[in-house]
Design an enzyme around this catalytic site. Sequence first.
Site, PDB file in Angstrom:
ATOM      1  N   ASP A 117       0.831  -1.206   0.000  1.00  0.00           N
ATOM      2  CA  ASP A 117       0.000   0.000   0.000  1.00  0.00           C
ATOM      3  C   ASP A 117       0.863   1.253   0.000  1.00  0.00           C
ATOM      4  O   ASP A 117       0.599   2.223  -0.708  1.00  0.00           O
ATOM      5  CB  ASP A 117      -0.914  -0.009   1.221  1.00  0.00           C
ATOM      6  CG  ASP A 117      -1.889   1.148   1.224  1.00  0.00           C
ATOM      7  OD1 ASP A 117      -2.370   1.539   0.149  1.00  0.00           O
ATOM      8  OD2 ASP A 117      -2.175   1.666   2.323  1.00  0.00           O
TER       9      ASP A 117
ATOM     10  N   ARG B   6     -10.469  10.102 -12.246  1.00  0.00           N
ATOM     11  CA  ARG B   6      -9.948  10.227 -10.884  1.00  0.00           C
ATOM     12  C   ARG B   6      -9.314   8.933 -10.375  1.00  0.00           C
ATOM     13  O   ARG B   6      -8.800   8.896  -9.259  1.00  0.00           O
ATOM     14  CB  ARG B   6     -11.074  10.643  -9.934  1.00  0.00           C
ATOM     15  CG  ARG B   6     -11.637  12.035 -10.192  1.00  0.00           C
ATOM     16  CD  ARG B   6     -12.806  12.326  -9.267  1.00  0.00           C
ATOM     17  NE  ARG B   6     -12.425  12.199  -7.871  1.00  0.00           N
ATOM     18  CZ  ARG B   6     -13.121  11.530  -6.957  1.00  0.00           C
ATOM     19  NH1 ARG B   6     -14.228  10.889  -7.302  1.00  0.00           N
ATOM     20  NH2 ARG B   6     -12.713  11.479  -5.700  1.00  0.00           N
ATOM     21  N   LYS B   7      -9.320   7.890 -11.166  1.00  0.00           N
ATOM     22  CA  LYS B   7      -8.820   6.594 -10.727  1.00  0.00           C
ATOM     23  C   LYS B   7      -7.416   6.316 -11.294  1.00  0.00           C
ATOM     24  O   LYS B   7      -7.194   6.492 -12.489  1.00  0.00           O
ATOM     25  CB  LYS B   7      -9.771   5.471 -11.155  1.00  0.00           C
ATOM     26  CG  LYS B   7     -11.164   5.583 -10.554  1.00  0.00           C
ATOM     27  CD  LYS B   7     -12.053   4.450 -11.051  1.00  0.00           C
ATOM     28  CE  LYS B   7     -13.454   4.549 -10.444  1.00  0.00           C
ATOM     29  NZ  LYS B   7     -14.322   3.443 -10.941  1.00  0.00           N
TER      30      LYS B   7
END
Length: 263
Positions: A181, A226-227
């Site tokens: 992450d 936006r991804k």
Amino acid sequence: MLGQLARRRLGLLLFLHGEQRISNGLNGVSFNQTHRHTQSSFNTRSPISTMSLWPFSFQPRDFSLPNSSWSPEMCKAYDHYNALCDTDTENGEEKKRGPWKKLPSYNRSIKYATGGIHLSKLIQAKARLFTRSVKEQGATFEYVVFVNEEEKSCVCVFQAGRLLEGAPGHVHGGAIATMIDTVTGSLAGCLSGPIMTANLNIDYRSPMPLGSVVLIHCALDRIERRKTFITCKVTSTDESKLYTEATALFVSISVGHLFGTRN
């Protein structure tokens, strides 16, 4: 304790000092953290620079630099990628070396701040970046991230400390997920500005020995409005062993969202 007015004045002084180290507006601010990443876009923003909210100090510690806990394998991998970094200062002059850039890493999460009031609020916080919250060197997460601007990719050299144990003698899957992450988010933040993690899909292929040094390779898959989609794999330093594969989705957010506001 400082009064509210004094804290605001102190925050303003820190902000004015920080203007010497960041670009205009929101450009050039970078940081590394687990879920919120605010690093500069390669194509539309100025080169990455850094500013840290280390309380009452203008010289924060960069935790991504070598220390005595790093194994020879960790140091060798660091030296390899550091030699490929984009500039080198020699006799006061910067010389071009390669396409890579080392990202610094502090123990505070750098948030977008528009003035002294915001900074004073952040300075009061006792929060610490999760991966940099343990004082003992080598006990948990030892890592450094290098970004390749030309290829829109990055690599992290990661050494797993003794406190990250899951199954006996092996790294906890949650610790591996944290690093995935962190690193995928660092790349997504560089490409898309302020983002938050929306989804992580992780496939654990082989157990990772505790204390081992691995490479976390990340690359841009695609950007859709936006991804931002990132692919990732975790391998041994010679890339002969595959430990983990993952895909990640990050969604761009507004600056105000970082402060819990709409503006």
